[in-house]
Design a protein around this motif. Structure first.
Motif, PDB file in Angstrom:
ATOM      1  N   GLU A  44     -11.349   3.308   4.653  1.00  8.58           N
ATOM      2  CA  GLU A  44     -12.351   4.368   4.545  1.00  8.58           C
ATOM      3  C   GLU A  44     -11.832   5.577   3.774  1.00  8.58           C
ATOM      4  O   GLU A  44     -12.611   6.324   3.196  1.00  8.58           O
ATOM      5  CB  GLU A  44     -12.803   4.817   5.950  1.00  8.58           C
ATOM      6  N   ALA A  45     -10.512   5.765   3.736  1.00  8.28           N
ATOM      7  CA  ALA A  45      -9.917   6.920   3.054  1.00  8.28           C
ATOM      8  C   ALA A  45      -9.450   6.596   1.638  1.00  8.28           C
ATOM      9  O   ALA A  45      -8.964   7.475   0.937  1.00  8.28           O
ATOM     10  CB  ALA A  45      -8.731   7.439   3.865  1.00  8.28           C
ATOM     11  N   ALA A  46      -9.561   5.341   1.230  1.00 13.31           N
ATOM     12  CA  ALA A  46      -9.029   4.950  -0.073  1.00 13.31           C
ATOM     13  C   ALA A  46     -10.025   4.114  -0.870  1.00 13.31           C
ATOM     14  O   ALA A  46      -9.633   3.233  -1.634  1.00 13.31           O
ATOM     15  CB  ALA A  46      -7.726   4.181   0.121  1.00 13.31           C
ATOM     16  N   LYS A  47     -11.293   4.399  -0.725  1.00 13.36           N
ATOM     17  CA  LYS A  47     -12.323   3.593  -1.383  1.00 13.36           C
ATOM     18  C   LYS A  47     -12.195   3.591  -2.900  1.00 13.36           C
ATOM     19  O   LYS A  47     -12.470   2.578  -3.547  1.00 13.36           O
ATOM     20  CB  LYS A  47     -13.713   4.082  -0.985  1.00 13.36           C
ATOM     21  N   ASP A  48     -11.778   4.705  -3.480  1.00 17.44           N
ATOM     22  CA  ASP A  48     -11.760   4.820  -4.937  1.00 17.44           C
ATOM     23  C   ASP A  48     -10.400   4.561  -5.575  1.00 17.44           C
ATOM     24  O   ASP A  48     -10.325   4.369  -6.782  1.00 17.44           O
ATOM     25  CB  ASP A  48     -12.238   6.224  -5.354  1.00 17.44           C
ATOM     26  N   ASN A  49      -9.333   4.571  -4.787  1.00 15.72           N
ATOM     27  CA  ASN A  49      -8.002   4.462  -5.404  1.00 15.72           C
ATOM     28  C   ASN A  49      -7.095   3.439  -4.736  1.00 15.72           C
ATOM     29  O   ASN A  49      -5.881   3.520  -4.836  1.00 15.72           O
ATOM     30  CB  ASN A  49      -7.325   5.826  -5.425  1.00 15.72           C
ATOM     31  N   TRP A  50      -7.655   2.451  -4.053  1.00 16.68           N
ATOM     32  CA  TRP A  50      -6.832   1.529  -3.286  1.00 16.68           C
ATOM     33  C   TRP A  50      -5.895   0.701  -4.154  1.00 16.68           C
ATOM     34  O   TRP A  50      -4.795   0.365  -3.737  1.00 16.68           O
ATOM     35  CB  TRP A  50      -7.675   0.654  -2.363  1.00 16.68           C
ATOM     36  N   GLN A  51      -6.314   0.348  -5.379  1.00 14.55           N
ATOM     37  CA  GLN A  51      -5.442  -0.458  -6.236  1.00 14.55           C
ATOM     38  C   GLN A  51      -4.172   0.305  -6.594  1.00 14.55           C
ATOM     39  O   GLN A  51      -3.066  -0.233  -6.505  1.00 14.55           O
ATOM     40  CB  GLN A  51      -6.193  -0.903  -7.491  1.00 14.55           C
ATOM     41  N   ASP A  52      -4.327   1.555  -6.987  1.00 15.30           N
ATOM     42  CA  ASP A  52      -3.172   2.389  -7.305  1.00 15.30           C
ATOM     43  C   ASP A  52      -2.326   2.633  -6.064  1.00 15.30           C
ATOM     44  O   ASP A  52      -1.098   2.600  -6.113  1.00 15.30           O
ATOM     45  CB  ASP A  52      -3.638   3.722  -7.902  1.00 15.30           C
ATOM     46  N   ASN A  59       5.782  -0.415  -4.867  1.00 14.50           N
ATOM     47  CA  ASN A  59       6.835   0.097  -5.758  1.00 14.50           C
ATOM     48  C   ASN A  59       7.812   1.013  -5.027  1.00 14.50           C
ATOM     49  O   ASN A  59       8.965   1.156  -5.441  1.00 14.50           O
ATOM     50  CB  ASN A  59       6.239   0.819  -6.966  1.00 14.50           C
ATOM     51  N   ALA A  60       7.356   1.625  -3.946  1.00 17.66           N
ATOM     52  CA  ALA A  60       8.215   2.496  -3.144  1.00 17.66           C
ATOM     53  C   ALA A  60       9.044   1.691  -2.145  1.00 17.66           C
ATOM     54  O   ALA A  60       9.795   2.256  -1.352  1.00 17.66           O
ATOM     55  CB  ALA A  60       7.378   3.544  -2.415  1.00 17.66           C
ATOM     56  N   GLY A  61       8.886   0.363  -2.156  1.00 15.30           N
ATOM     57  CA  GLY A  61       9.680  -0.499  -1.286  1.00 15.30           C
ATOM     58  C   GLY A  61       9.110  -0.723   0.098  1.00 15.30           C
ATOM     59  O   GLY A  61       9.819  -1.185   0.995  1.00 15.30           O
ATOM     60  N   MET A  62       7.828  -0.421   0.265  1.00 10.58           N
ATOM     61  CA  MET A  62       7.191  -0.606   1.573  1.00 10.58           C
ATOM     62  C   MET A  62       6.166  -1.736   1.504  1.00 10.58           C
ATOM     63  O   MET A  62       5.693  -2.102   0.432  1.00 10.58           O
ATOM     64  CB  MET A  62       6.510   0.692   2.016  1.00 10.58           C
ATOM     65  N   ARG A  63       5.829  -2.249   2.662  1.00 14.78           N
ATOM     66  CA  ARG A  63       4.829  -3.303   2.789  1.00 14.78           C
ATOM     67  C   ARG A  63       3.445  -2.652   2.893  1.00 14.78           C
ATOM     68  O   ARG A  63       3.174  -1.918   3.846  1.00 14.78           O
ATOM     69  CB  ARG A  63       5.115  -4.124   4.039  1.00 14.78           C
ATOM     70  N   PRO A  64       2.533  -2.947   1.950  1.00 10.35           N
ATOM     71  CA  PRO A  64       1.197  -2.342   2.013  1.00 10.35           C
ATOM     72  C   PRO A  64       0.281  -3.064   2.991  1.00 10.35           C
ATOM     73  O   PRO A  64       0.255  -4.294   3.061  1.00 10.35           O
ATOM     74  CB  PRO A  64       0.670  -2.491   0.583  1.00 10.35           C
ATOM     75  N   ALA A  65      -0.468  -2.275   3.758  1.00 10.13           N
ATOM     76  CA  ALA A  65      -1.438  -2.814   4.705  1.00 10.13           C
ATOM     77  C   ALA A  65      -2.637  -1.878   4.753  1.00 10.13           C
ATOM     78  O   ALA A  65      -2.527  -0.696   4.427  1.00 10.13           O
ATOM     79  CB  ALA A  65      -0.806  -2.963   6.089  1.00 10.13           C
ATOM     80  N   VAL A  66      -3.766  -2.432   5.175  1.00 10.53           N
ATOM     81  CA  VAL A  66      -4.988  -1.642   5.268  1.00 10.53           C
ATOM     82  C   VAL A  66      -5.557  -1.755   6.670  1.00 10.53           C
ATOM     83  O   VAL A  66      -5.480  -2.813   7.295  1.00 10.53           O
ATOM     84  CB  VAL A  66      -6.027  -2.091   4.202  1.00 10.53           C
ATOM     85  N   ALA A  67      -6.111  -0.653   7.149  1.00  7.70           N
ATOM     86  CA  ALA A  67      -6.748  -0.605   8.465  1.00  7.70           C
ATOM     87  C   ALA A  67      -8.245  -0.435   8.287  1.00  7.70           C
ATOM     88  O   ALA A  67      -8.709   0.176   7.314  1.00  7.70           O
ATOM     89  CB  ALA A  67      -6.193   0.558   9.283  1.00  7.70           C
ATOM     90  N   VAL A  68      -8.993  -0.971   9.262  1.00 10.38           N
ATOM     91  CA  VAL A  68     -10.437  -0.832   9.247  1.00 10.38           C
ATOM     92  C   VAL A  68     -10.894  -0.394  10.642  1.00 10.38           C
ATOM     93  O   VAL A  68     -10.461  -0.938  11.651  1.00 10.38           O
ATOM     94  CB  VAL A  68     -11.122  -2.149   8.785  1.00 10.38           C
ATOM     95  N   LYS A  69     -11.745   0.637  10.661  1.00  7.24           N
ATOM     96  CA  LYS A  69     -12.252   1.174  11.924  1.00  7.24           C
ATOM     97  C   LYS A  69     -13.335   0.259  12.494  1.00  7.24           C
ATOM     98  O   LYS A  69     -13.930  -0.535  11.771  1.00  7.24           O
ATOM     99  CB  LYS A  69     -12.810   2.585  11.706  1.00  7.24           C
ATOM    100  N   THR A  72     -16.739  -0.011  10.601  1.00  7.60           N
ATOM    101  CA  THR A  72     -16.723  -0.391   9.188  1.00  7.60           C
ATOM    102  C   THR A  72     -16.768  -1.906   9.066  1.00  7.60           C
ATOM    103  O   THR A  72     -16.056  -2.611   9.779  1.00  7.60           O
ATOM    104  CB  THR A  72     -15.456   0.162   8.499  1.00  7.60           C
ATOM    105  N   SER A  73     -17.557  -2.389   8.140  1.00 10.69           N
ATOM    106  CA  SER A  73     -17.694  -3.829   7.924  1.00 10.69           C
ATOM    107  C   SER A  73     -16.358  -4.427   7.474  1.00 10.69           C
ATOM    108  O   SER A  73     -15.663  -3.858   6.628  1.00 10.69           O
ATOM    109  CB  SER A  73     -18.754  -4.078   6.846  1.00 10.69           C
ATOM    110  N   ILE A  74     -16.009  -5.578   8.012  1.00 10.39           N
ATOM    111  CA  ILE A  74     -14.754  -6.239   7.662  1.00 10.39           C
ATOM    112  C   ILE A  74     -14.754  -6.669   6.193  1.00 10.39           C
ATOM    113  O   ILE A  74     -13.687  -6.753   5.566  1.00 10.39           O
ATOM    114  CB  ILE A  74     -14.447  -7.425   8.612  1.00 10.39           C
ATOM    115  N   GLU A  75     -15.909  -6.891   5.623  1.00 13.19           N
ATOM    116  CA  GLU A  75     -15.990  -7.287   4.215  1.00 13.19           C
ATOM    117  C   GLU A  75     -15.404  -6.244   3.278  1.00 13.19           C
ATOM    118  O   GLU A  75     -15.026  -6.567   2.155  1.00 13.19           O
ATOM    119  CB  GLU A  75     -17.445  -7.594   3.820  1.00 13.19           C
ATOM    120  N   THR A  76     -15.304  -4.994   3.720  1.00 11.61           N
ATOM    121  CA  THR A  76     -14.752  -3.947   2.852  1.00 11.61           C
ATOM    122  C   THR A  76     -13.278  -4.184   2.527  1.00 11.61           C
ATOM    123  O   THR A  76     -12.787  -3.668   1.529  1.00 11.61           O
ATOM    124  CB  THR A  76     -14.907  -2.540   3.472  1.00 11.61           C
TER     125      THR A  76
END
Length: 181
Positions: A44-52, A59-69, A72-76
């Motif tokens: 919900e906080a990264a709708k426009d820039n999630w790819q970057d 690139n910072a050496g961390m594992r990327p993950a996304v959370a959904v409230k 919010t539809s799981i399809e997002t």
């Protein structure tokens, strides 16, 4: 200063950092420098820039993950799992984010089931209201990563609670007793 930066802390654990912030891009470098292993941001906080954002996290050496409230539809999150630069885990919030001790929302297990059906090897984490009385629902739905705060830290025997949570997830995976099949 972030707690994980404190020089008196010594750890070998995977530090999974879950941020509910308005601009997660602002926190990638500070959390990486502080020693975070994983960086979970809210869709919900990264709708426009999630790819970057995903690229910067990796690139910072961390594992990327996304959370959904819960609302919010799981399809997002599907595009984030299927992209060229995908997240490695989806966190399904089983309470409204904001404070601990909330009651587990069983209807959120539909999201976990949908994710498990669509992405059989994806790490699926659940957070909120998880404990001995709710863990079986989450593990049966297909969750393989569990966040438990109040049920562990408020327990008389925290190691026993952790063992029970771990056992439920391991048994569900081992015996393939998951309701999504």
């Amino acid at each position: 200063m972030f707690v994980i930066e404190c020089p008196h802390y010594s750890y070998v654990a995977f530090l999974d950092c879950h941020l509910m912030v308005t601009n997660p891009l602002d926190y990638v470098e500070p959390f990486a420098k502080a020693g975070a292993s994983g960086f979970t941001f809210h869709v919900e906080a990264a709708k426009d820039n999630w790819q970057d954002l995903i690229k910067r996290i990796r690139n910072a050496g961390m594992r990327p993950a996304v959370a959904v409230k819960p609302g919010t539809s799981i399809e997002t999150v599907y595009p984030l799992v299927e992209s060229e630069e995908p997240v490695e885990m989806v966190l399904v919030m089983t309470v409204e984010p904001g404070f601990g001790g909330q009651k587990f929302m069983p209807d959120t297990m539909d999201k976990v089931c949908d994710l498990r059906r669509k992405y059989p090897t994806l790490d699926i984490e659940v957070d909120g209201g998880l404990g001995p009385s709710t863990i079986d629902q989450a593990s049966a739905a297909g969750a393989n990563c569990i966040v438990a705060g109040s049920s562990v830290f408020g327990a008389k025997d925290p190691p026993a609670v952790i063992a029970a949570l771990r056992k439920s997830v391991q048994e569900a995976q081992k015996l393939k007793l998951v309701s999504y099949m």
